[in-house]
Scaffold this motif. Sequence first.
Motif, PDB file in Angstrom:
ATOM      1  N   SER A 150      20.058  -1.349 -46.973  1.00 60.38           N
ATOM      2  CA  SER A 150      18.759  -1.039 -46.453  1.00 60.38           C
ATOM      3  C   SER A 150      17.921  -1.637 -47.511  1.00 60.38           C
ATOM      4  CB  SER A 150      18.309   0.574 -46.671  1.00 60.38           C
ATOM      5  OG  SER A 150      18.753   1.014 -47.996  1.00 60.38           O
ATOM      6  N   ASP A 166       7.373   3.476 -38.777  1.00 56.80           N
ATOM      7  CA  ASP A 166       7.958   3.078 -39.852  1.00 56.80           C
ATOM      8  C   ASP A 166       8.546   3.883 -40.779  1.00 56.80           C
ATOM      9  OD1 ASP A 166       7.620   0.360 -39.474  1.00 56.80           O
ATOM     10  OD2 ASP A 166       5.368   0.311 -40.137  1.00 56.80           O
ATOM     11  N   ARG A 456      15.875 -17.008 -41.702  1.00 56.21           N
ATOM     12  CA  ARG A 456      16.313 -16.159 -42.130  1.00 56.21           C
ATOM     13  C   ARG A 456      16.240 -16.282 -43.896  1.00 56.21           C
ATOM     14  NH1 ARG A 456      17.386 -12.358 -39.612  1.00 56.21           N
ATOM     15  NH2 ARG A 456      19.050 -11.810 -41.057  1.00 56.21           N
ATOM     16  N   TRP A 469      20.403  -9.429 -49.664  1.00 53.22           N
ATOM     17  CA  TRP A 469      19.446  -8.951 -48.535  1.00 53.22           C
ATOM     18  C   TRP A 469      18.969 -10.008 -47.688  1.00 53.22           C
ATOM     19  CZ3 TRP A 469      13.837  -6.714 -48.464  1.00 53.22           C
ATOM     20  CH2 TRP A 469      13.501  -6.056 -47.169  1.00 53.22           C
ATOM     21  N   SER A 471      17.346 -11.043 -44.208  1.00 50.66           N
ATOM     22  CA  SER A 471      16.098 -10.798 -43.316  1.00 50.66           C
ATOM     23  C   SER A 471      15.731 -11.620 -42.713  1.00 50.66           C
ATOM     24  CB  SER A 471      15.152  -9.603 -44.108  1.00 50.66           C
ATOM     25  OG  SER A 471      14.459 -10.459 -45.080  1.00 50.66           O
ATOM     26  N   ASP A 472      14.619 -11.406 -41.738  1.00 53.02           N
ATOM     27  CA  ASP A 472      13.715 -12.486 -41.068  1.00 53.02           C
ATOM     28  C   ASP A 472      12.726 -12.706 -42.008  1.00 53.02           C
ATOM     29  OD1 ASP A 472      12.128 -10.475 -40.882  1.00 53.02           O
ATOM     30  OD2 ASP A 472      12.160  -9.977 -38.798  1.00 53.02           O
ATOM     31  N   ASP A 474       9.378 -12.107 -42.045  1.00 53.24           N
ATOM     32  CA  ASP A 474       8.766 -10.965 -42.323  1.00 53.24           C
ATOM     33  C   ASP A 474       9.352 -10.016 -43.005  1.00 53.24           C
ATOM     34  OD1 ASP A 474       6.293 -12.519 -41.442  1.00 53.24           O
ATOM     35  OD2 ASP A 474       6.757 -11.480 -39.689  1.00 53.24           O
ATOM     36  N   ASP A 476      11.990  -8.161 -42.141  1.00 53.08           N
ATOM     37  CA  ASP A 476      12.192  -7.145 -41.056  1.00 53.08           C
ATOM     38  C   ASP A 476      11.034  -6.335 -40.782  1.00 53.08           C
ATOM     39  OD1 ASP A 476      14.586  -8.360 -40.775  1.00 53.08           O
ATOM     40  OD2 ASP A 476      15.766  -7.023 -42.148  1.00 53.08           O
ATOM     41  N   TYR A 478       9.197  -4.813 -43.288  1.00 56.32           N
ATOM     42  CA  TYR A 478       9.225  -3.740 -44.058  1.00 56.32           C
ATOM     43  C   TYR A 478       7.779  -3.653 -44.711  1.00 56.32           C
ATOM     44  CZ  TYR A 478      10.620  -0.794 -48.096  1.00 56.32           C
ATOM     45  OH  TYR A 478      10.667   0.215 -48.667  1.00 56.32           O
TER      46      TYR A 478
END
Length: 490
Positions: A150, A166, A456, A469, A471-472, A474, A476, A478
Amino acid sequence: MAKKLTYYDYLRQEMTDMVEQLEIPDLCKQSLKSRWLDQVVWADKKAEQCRRWHYRLRLTTIVGGVVLPALVGINFQLGKDNEYFRIWFPYVPFVLSQVIAVSAATEEFLRFGDRWREYRKLAEELKAEGWEYLQLSGPYRYKTHEEDDSPPPLSRSRMSEVNVEDWKALKPPTENKESTTHQDVYTLFAGRIESLIKNDVQSYIATLQQKQAKEQEQIKQILTTAEKVSTDKTLFAQRTPGPQLPPYGAANPPNNGFGAMGIPAQPAAFNAPGNATGYAIAPVPLANTPMPPQTAFAQPPAAFAPPPAPSAPMPQPTVAQPPAAFAPPPAPTPMAFAQPPAALAAAPSASAPMPQTAIADLNARILASTLKLRGMSTADGPDGGNNACAWTVNKVMQDAGLSPLGSNPNYVPAVLDALKQGRGQLVSRESSKAGDLVVANGEAHIGIGLTDCCSRVLSNSSSRACFLWESDTDFDGYYGGQSTIYRLKS
């Protein structure tokens, strides 16, 4: 009559009573009152003091700036009508202008407005953390937490930008979770309090270092300017006196363009090589030079005879037509400028952009180091890896043989300032490449792109204290907004 309690005394008393009711050891209670409660009261009091001084100085500057022009206008009118006002009233605008200047300079130097916001932010974060602990809510609700991939815990400065969906996504599952007590989560609370205080100190030191760096740069510019002025010889060179005319009646006058008896020579005589301008110059005869007789122009004398004595007056000529020597000079010939030589051609600009091959090489080195350090533990970073995203990026820079980013390499805003001040350039998402640096919305997080268009991104995982970690662009979603991408130039 009992003394009335101030707000800070009331806050300390209420919080102390609540701490005493907790079922924790006495040592923990004493630590809460000495560390957490004392910091809450201190930050709250400093925020109020800075706010009060900020309002005083700013209102003095604003109101004084509005009143001063009116006083200047009244001064002119009263000075005409009343002699008494004409004596003492001019001092009022002068004193008021000095008060305005002192007030603005004091606010600029002590920065009461910035300090007020910083202290208020710290006080409210400490209060919110304490209330969550006392009520066993938020991160203190359950006894255990699962280890997963996470994203890191959301900072309190970003909570206002998170919507209901969110919060639902971030809410941990309730099954197989045991309720906790104050004793069970005391160490977690103490660690989070120390993290808040440490981040505040680091932010203050980073801001102070940036301010000192700007002041040192200004001092260097002043010293450089002073050195140039002191070494410029043209500012202190003596003026070269112009050519002096020979005394009247000199036996051998120099060839300064004048003939005998002060009569100008032909204009062609001034087209000598020594004339740098290339113009034909014909000087005008002196006004106080007496004219020779007309017969003096019939035959040129063999030698220049001295003029007659001053006691013998010279005969005045009767000139029907002006002699050829006094004819107006021909029109000057325009100068023809040749093409500048190749040596004087403009040199290429020093600010030419870096070649694309060099930038691509930097990206390749950064990407290689990123893949090499993937999975690296960040427990040695700030807060045991909880706030180590900027620290991790600078570890990659070090492995790639590049100098660290930012005056504070552990602080994302400091890294972003270094990129904006010349170390990097802002690129669009479509033109971004693998190895570019991706900064989250709000400067809360930073990572490194793994693919073109940065689809990525690899960054630090706070929950696992590890560089893994993925992520994309942005992160993800978050951080509640779009990220910005920078390409390193040096």
